[in-house]
Write a protein that holds these residues in place. Structure first.
Motif, PDB file in Angstrom:
ATOM      1  N   LYS A   3     -37.027  43.680  12.286  1.00 43.16           N
ATOM      2  CA  LYS A   3     -36.262  44.373  11.251  1.00 43.16           C
ATOM      3  C   LYS A   3     -36.678  44.030   9.826  1.00 43.16           C
ATOM      4  CE  LYS A   3     -31.606  45.891  10.127  1.00 43.16           C
ATOM      5  NZ  LYS A   3     -31.802  45.958   8.691  1.00 43.16           N
ATOM      6  N   SER A   4     -36.887  42.744   9.536  1.00 40.20           N
ATOM      7  CA  SER A   4     -37.180  42.376   8.146  1.00 40.20           C
ATOM      8  C   SER A   4     -38.318  41.382   8.072  1.00 40.20           C
ATOM      9  CB  SER A   4     -35.929  41.804   7.462  1.00 40.20           C
ATOM     10  OG  SER A   4     -35.565  40.578   8.036  1.00 40.20           O
ATOM     11  N   LEU A   5     -38.919  41.337   6.887  1.00 46.69           N
ATOM     12  CA  LEU A   5     -40.088  40.498   6.663  1.00 46.69           C
ATOM     13  C   LEU A   5     -40.065  40.034   5.208  1.00 46.69           C
ATOM     14  CD1 LEU A   5     -42.729  39.621   8.187  1.00 46.69           C
ATOM     15  CD2 LEU A   5     -43.791  41.706   7.277  1.00 46.69           C
ATOM     16  N   GLY A   6     -40.117  38.731   5.001  1.00 47.42           N
ATOM     17  CA  GLY A   6     -40.111  38.197   3.645  1.00 47.42           C
ATOM     18  C   GLY A   6     -41.199  37.157   3.480  1.00 47.42           C
ATOM     19  N   PHE A   7     -41.897  37.203   2.331  1.00 51.21           N
ATOM     20  CA  PHE A   7     -42.981  36.248   2.095  1.00 51.21           C
ATOM     21  C   PHE A   7     -43.348  36.242   0.610  1.00 51.21           C
ATOM     22  CE2 PHE A   7     -44.665  40.359   3.389  1.00 51.21           C
ATOM     23  CZ  PHE A   7     -45.596  40.657   2.398  1.00 51.21           C
ATOM     24  N   GLU A   8     -44.131  35.262   0.217  1.00 52.21           N
ATOM     25  CA  GLU A   8     -44.643  35.198  -1.148  1.00 52.21           C
ATOM     26  C   GLU A   8     -45.940  35.998  -1.217  1.00 52.21           C
ATOM     27  OE1 GLU A   8     -44.960  31.408  -3.782  1.00 52.21           O
ATOM     28  OE2 GLU A   8     -46.988  31.763  -3.019  1.00 52.21           O
ATOM     29  N   HIS A   9     -46.031  36.888  -2.194  1.00 49.76           N
ATOM     30  CA  HIS A   9     -47.270  37.653  -2.347  1.00 49.76           C
ATOM     31  C   HIS A   9     -48.416  36.666  -2.550  1.00 49.76           C
ATOM     32  CE1 HIS A   9     -50.304  40.411  -3.828  1.00 49.76           C
ATOM     33  NE2 HIS A   9     -49.512  41.442  -3.546  1.00 49.76           N
ATOM     34  N   PRO A  10     -49.464  36.744  -1.733  1.00 50.96           N
ATOM     35  CA  PRO A  10     -50.523  35.732  -1.787  1.00 50.96           C
ATOM     36  C   PRO A  10     -51.327  35.721  -3.089  1.00 50.96           C
ATOM     37  CG  PRO A  10     -51.151  37.557  -0.367  1.00 50.96           C
ATOM     38  CD  PRO A  10     -49.715  37.769  -0.711  1.00 50.96           C
ATOM     39  N   VAL A  11     -51.244  36.779  -3.867  1.00 45.40           N
ATOM     40  CA  VAL A  11     -52.012  36.847  -5.112  1.00 45.40           C
ATOM     41  C   VAL A  11     -51.097  36.779  -6.334  1.00 45.40           C
ATOM     42  CG1 VAL A  11     -53.641  38.205  -6.500  1.00 45.40           C
ATOM     43  CG2 VAL A  11     -53.860  38.154  -3.988  1.00 45.40           C
ATOM     44  N   THR A  12     -50.072  37.634  -6.386  1.00 44.54           N
ATOM     45  CA  THR A  12     -49.192  37.666  -7.562  1.00 44.54           C
ATOM     46  C   THR A  12     -48.119  36.581  -7.521  1.00 44.54           C
ATOM     47  OG1 THR A  12     -47.551  39.170  -6.583  1.00 44.54           O
ATOM     48  CG2 THR A  12     -49.504  40.177  -7.620  1.00 44.54           C
ATOM     49  N   LYS A  13     -47.904  35.981  -6.335  1.00 42.81           N
ATOM     50  CA  LYS A  13     -46.891  34.931  -6.103  1.00 42.81           C
ATOM     51  C   LYS A  13     -45.454  35.457  -6.200  1.00 42.81           C
ATOM     52  CE  LYS A  13     -50.281  32.175  -5.590  1.00 42.81           C
ATOM     53  NZ  LYS A  13     -50.730  31.866  -4.206  1.00 42.81           N
ATOM     54  N   GLU A  14     -45.286  36.759  -6.260  1.00 43.72           N
ATOM     55  CA  GLU A  14     -43.947  37.348  -6.276  1.00 43.72           C
ATOM     56  C   GLU A  14     -43.319  37.232  -4.894  1.00 43.72           C
ATOM     57  OE1 GLU A  14     -41.907  41.787  -6.951  1.00 43.72           O
ATOM     58  OE2 GLU A  14     -44.082  41.505  -7.117  1.00 43.72           O
ATOM     59  N   GLN A  15     -42.010  36.975  -4.852  1.00 43.89           N
ATOM     60  CA  GLN A  15     -41.303  36.938  -3.575  1.00 43.89           C
ATOM     61  C   GLN A  15     -41.001  38.368  -3.132  1.00 43.89           C
ATOM     62  OE1 GLN A  15     -40.535  34.465  -1.454  1.00 43.89           O
ATOM     63  NE2 GLN A  15     -41.590  32.972  -2.747  1.00 43.89           N
ATOM     64  N   LEU A  16     -41.460  38.732  -1.949  1.00 47.67           N
ATOM     65  CA  LEU A  16     -41.286  40.085  -1.438  1.00 47.67           C
ATOM     66  C   LEU A  16     -40.387  40.054  -0.200  1.00 47.67           C
ATOM     67  CD1 LEU A  16     -44.972  41.398  -1.644  1.00 47.67           C
ATOM     68  CD2 LEU A  16     -43.132  41.719  -3.309  1.00 47.67           C
ATOM     69  N   PHE A  17     -39.575  41.083  -0.053  1.00 47.43           N
ATOM     70  CA  PHE A  17     -38.721  41.198   1.124  1.00 47.43           C
ATOM     71  C   PHE A  17     -38.628  42.666   1.522  1.00 47.43           C
ATOM     72  CE2 PHE A  17     -34.668  41.876   3.271  1.00 47.43           C
ATOM     73  CZ  PHE A  17     -34.743  40.909   4.266  1.00 47.43           C
ATOM     74  N   PHE A  18     -38.800  42.926   2.805  1.00 46.95           N
ATOM     75  CA  PHE A  18     -38.768  44.295   3.315  1.00 46.95           C
ATOM     76  C   PHE A  18     -37.811  44.384   4.496  1.00 46.95           C
ATOM     77  CE2 PHE A  18     -42.911  43.353   1.530  1.00 46.95           C
ATOM     78  CZ  PHE A  18     -43.013  44.333   0.557  1.00 46.95           C
ATOM     79  N   ASP A  19     -37.082  45.476   4.540  1.00 45.63           N
ATOM     80  CA  ASP A  19     -36.110  45.696   5.607  1.00 45.63           C
ATOM     81  C   ASP A  19     -36.367  47.071   6.226  1.00 45.63           C
ATOM     82  OD1 ASP A  19     -34.026  45.014   7.249  1.00 45.63           O
ATOM     83  OD2 ASP A  19     -32.469  45.732   5.887  1.00 45.63           O
ATOM     84  N   SER A  20     -35.921  47.271   7.443  1.00 45.05           N
ATOM     85  CA  SER A  20     -36.142  48.550   8.119  1.00 45.05           C
ATOM     86  C   SER A  20     -34.927  48.911   8.950  1.00 45.05           C
ATOM     87  CB  SER A  20     -37.382  48.456   9.030  1.00 45.05           C
ATOM     88  OG  SER A  20     -37.183  47.488  10.039  1.00 45.05           O
ATOM     89  N   GLU A  21     -34.773  50.202   9.194  1.00 41.80           N
ATOM     90  CA  GLU A  21     -33.678  50.702  10.021  1.00 41.80           C
ATOM     91  C   GLU A  21     -34.045  50.573  11.500  1.00 41.80           C
ATOM     92  OE1 GLU A  21     -30.697  51.883   9.076  1.00 41.80           O
ATOM     93  OE2 GLU A  21     -31.190  51.411   6.985  1.00 41.80           O
ATOM     94  N   LEU A  22     -33.027  50.425  12.329  1.00 41.65           N
ATOM     95  CA  LEU A  22     -33.266  50.480  13.765  1.00 41.65           C
ATOM     96  C   LEU A  22     -33.825  51.847  14.139  1.00 41.65           C
ATOM     97  CD1 LEU A  22     -30.151  48.831  15.483  1.00 41.65           C
ATOM     98  CD2 LEU A  22     -32.526  48.085  15.675  1.00 41.65           C
ATOM     99  N   PRO A  23     -34.839  51.908  15.005  1.00 42.19           N
ATOM    100  CA  PRO A  23     -35.354  53.215  15.432  1.00 42.19           C
ATOM    101  C   PRO A  23     -34.303  53.987  16.222  1.00 42.19           C
ATOM    102  CG  PRO A  23     -36.373  51.449  16.674  1.00 42.19           C
ATOM    103  CD  PRO A  23     -35.579  50.795  15.589  1.00 42.19           C
ATOM    104  N   GLU A  24     -34.514  55.290  16.334  1.00 41.65           N
ATOM    105  CA  GLU A  24     -33.513  56.176  16.926  1.00 41.65           C
ATOM    106  C   GLU A  24     -33.159  55.807  18.357  1.00 41.65           C
ATOM    107  OE1 GLU A  24     -34.679  60.229  16.529  1.00 41.65           O
ATOM    108  OE2 GLU A  24     -34.615  60.216  14.326  1.00 41.65           O
ATOM    109  N   ASP A  25     -34.149  55.414  19.172  1.00 39.17           N
ATOM    110  CA  ASP A  25     -33.839  55.095  20.570  1.00 39.17           C
ATOM    111  C   ASP A  25     -32.924  53.881  20.667  1.00 39.17           C
ATOM    112  OD1 ASP A  25     -35.755  53.245  19.766  1.00 39.17           O
ATOM    113  OD2 ASP A  25     -37.061  53.506  21.517  1.00 39.17           O
ATOM    114  N   PHE A  26     -33.156  52.888  19.823  1.00 38.86           N
ATOM    115  CA  PHE A  26     -32.331  51.686  19.792  1.00 38.86           C
ATOM    116  C   PHE A  26     -30.911  52.038  19.316  1.00 38.86           C
ATOM    117  CE2 PHE A  26     -33.192  46.897  19.374  1.00 38.86           C
ATOM    118  CZ  PHE A  26     -31.857  46.554  19.574  1.00 38.86           C
ATOM    119  N   GLN A  27     -30.822  52.818  18.251  1.00 39.47           N
ATOM    120  CA  GLN A  27     -29.519  53.230  17.729  1.00 39.47           C
ATOM    121  C   GLN A  27     -28.722  54.013  18.770  1.00 39.47           C
ATOM    122  OE1 GLN A  27     -29.145  54.940  13.789  1.00 39.47           O
ATOM    123  NE2 GLN A  27     -31.147  54.133  13.181  1.00 39.47           N
TER     124      GLN A  27
END
Length: 340
Positions: A303-327
């Protein structure tokens, strides 16, 4: 690589050449080869040895031959080996984020991440090679450009891909040090006794079936694996869990949940495609089978993924919706529990 090709042929093609180390301990050659060769079973290795496709110091051997220090082992087959070149394929990608250094994609269930035995095309990597030029490779990971991590074919969700060498190096270090934040949603059979907890149990390949990862509670076999879980929703027969990975072992969540006694819903490889909670009367059984048809895979989503950008050093976080079959399956269970 496959040992399935047993047709008669005047010519054999060399696939692998291995040299045992000077201090190699005596070990059966079939056991030795499955340690070093990808995607093969012990039975296939034994068949190849019996067919004469495996030579040790230019001589045929039996499956019980003991590998000795400095032995030269050559595996040849009637078909030429595939090279590590990945063919580009125009497969659409669901790109969540992209800059000059990396991209984050939302992989659909059913898509294999990289080419391998029985899945040489139609993979995420085939799509990446089509859409992006000159993706970097990790050392020892030829044929898998841009990949730092992966998720199973039938698991949906987020993956980060490196577009440059510095990005690959920086992201790989974060995975190595377990600083990447990875959260999964899993629908499991039953209701865990504790609403949240940590599973800290070693995992390794099953000696009976190398497709399967199994738990080694004593910790003297396998590799350390840590999964933190939290129950988000209890539905009497099944539970929706949030799982956070501290390590990233093969099939980690699937194996840990089976060890806990709550395999993933419809996970055939780990016993979740059978009714594990509830009666087996016709009406309930039919309901479960309908759920399996709606979600013909293990109920697991990155569902989600968070990490430090390896070049800009910005903290990034990404989230996603459950796919339709799971829902859809989750909604069916909510309705079933409410009215039964």
């Amino acid at each position: 690589m496959s040992f399935d090709d047993t047709e008669e042929s005047e010519e054999l093609f060399e696939h692998h050449r291995l040299v045992a180390s000077p201090n190699q301990e005596l070990v059966r050659i079939d056991k030795y080869l499955i340690t070093f060769l990808p995607n093969v079973t012990r039975s296939k290795v034994q068949a190849a040895i019996r067919e004469g496709y495996v030579l040790v110091n230019e001589q045929s051997v039996k499956p019980n031959y003991k590998v000795r220090p400095d032995d030269e082992i050559v595996v040849s087959l009637p078909t030429p080996p595939r090279d590590t070149e990945v063919l580009p394929e125009n497969i659409p990608l669901n790109i969540v984020f992209e800059d000059d250094y990396l991209l984050v994609v939302n992989k659909p269930a059913g898509m294999v991440v990289h080419p391998a035995y029985q899945n040489w095309s139609g993979t995420l990597v085939n799509a990446l090679v089509y859409h992006f030029q000159q993706l970097p490779h990790m050392q020892g990971n030829e044929g898998r450009p841009g990949l730092i991590h992966r998720i199973d074919k039938d698991t949906s969700g987020l993956l980060v891909i490196a577009k440059t060498e510095p990005a690959m190096s920086g992201l790989a270090k974060q995975f190595f040090h377990h600083t990447i934040e990875r959260t999964y949603l899993a629908l499991v059979w039953g209701e865990p006794e504790e609403p949240q907890g940590t599973i800290d149990v070693h995992l390794g390949r099953s000696p009976k079936d190398r497709r399967v990862t199994v738990a080694f509670p004593k910790g003297d076999v396998g590799r350390n694996a840590i999964t933190h879980y939290k129950v988000l929703q209890s539905l009497r027969y099944v539970s929706l869990l949030q799982c956070q990975l501290e390590t990233g072992r093969t099939h980690q969540i699937r194996a840990h949940m089976k060890y806990l006694g709550h395999p993933l819903f419809n996970d055939a490889l780990y016993g979740g495609s059978e009714i594990r909670k509830g009666t087996k009367f016709t009406k309930y059984k039919q309901f479960v089978e309908n759920c399996f048809k709606l979600l013909p895979r293990q109920a697991l989503h990155a569902k989600s993924l968070g990490f430090e950008h390896p070049v800009t050093k910005e903290q990034l976080f990404f989230d996603s919706e459950l796919p339709e079959d799971f829902q859809a399956v989750l909604a069916k269970w909510e309705h079933y529990v409410q009215y039964n």
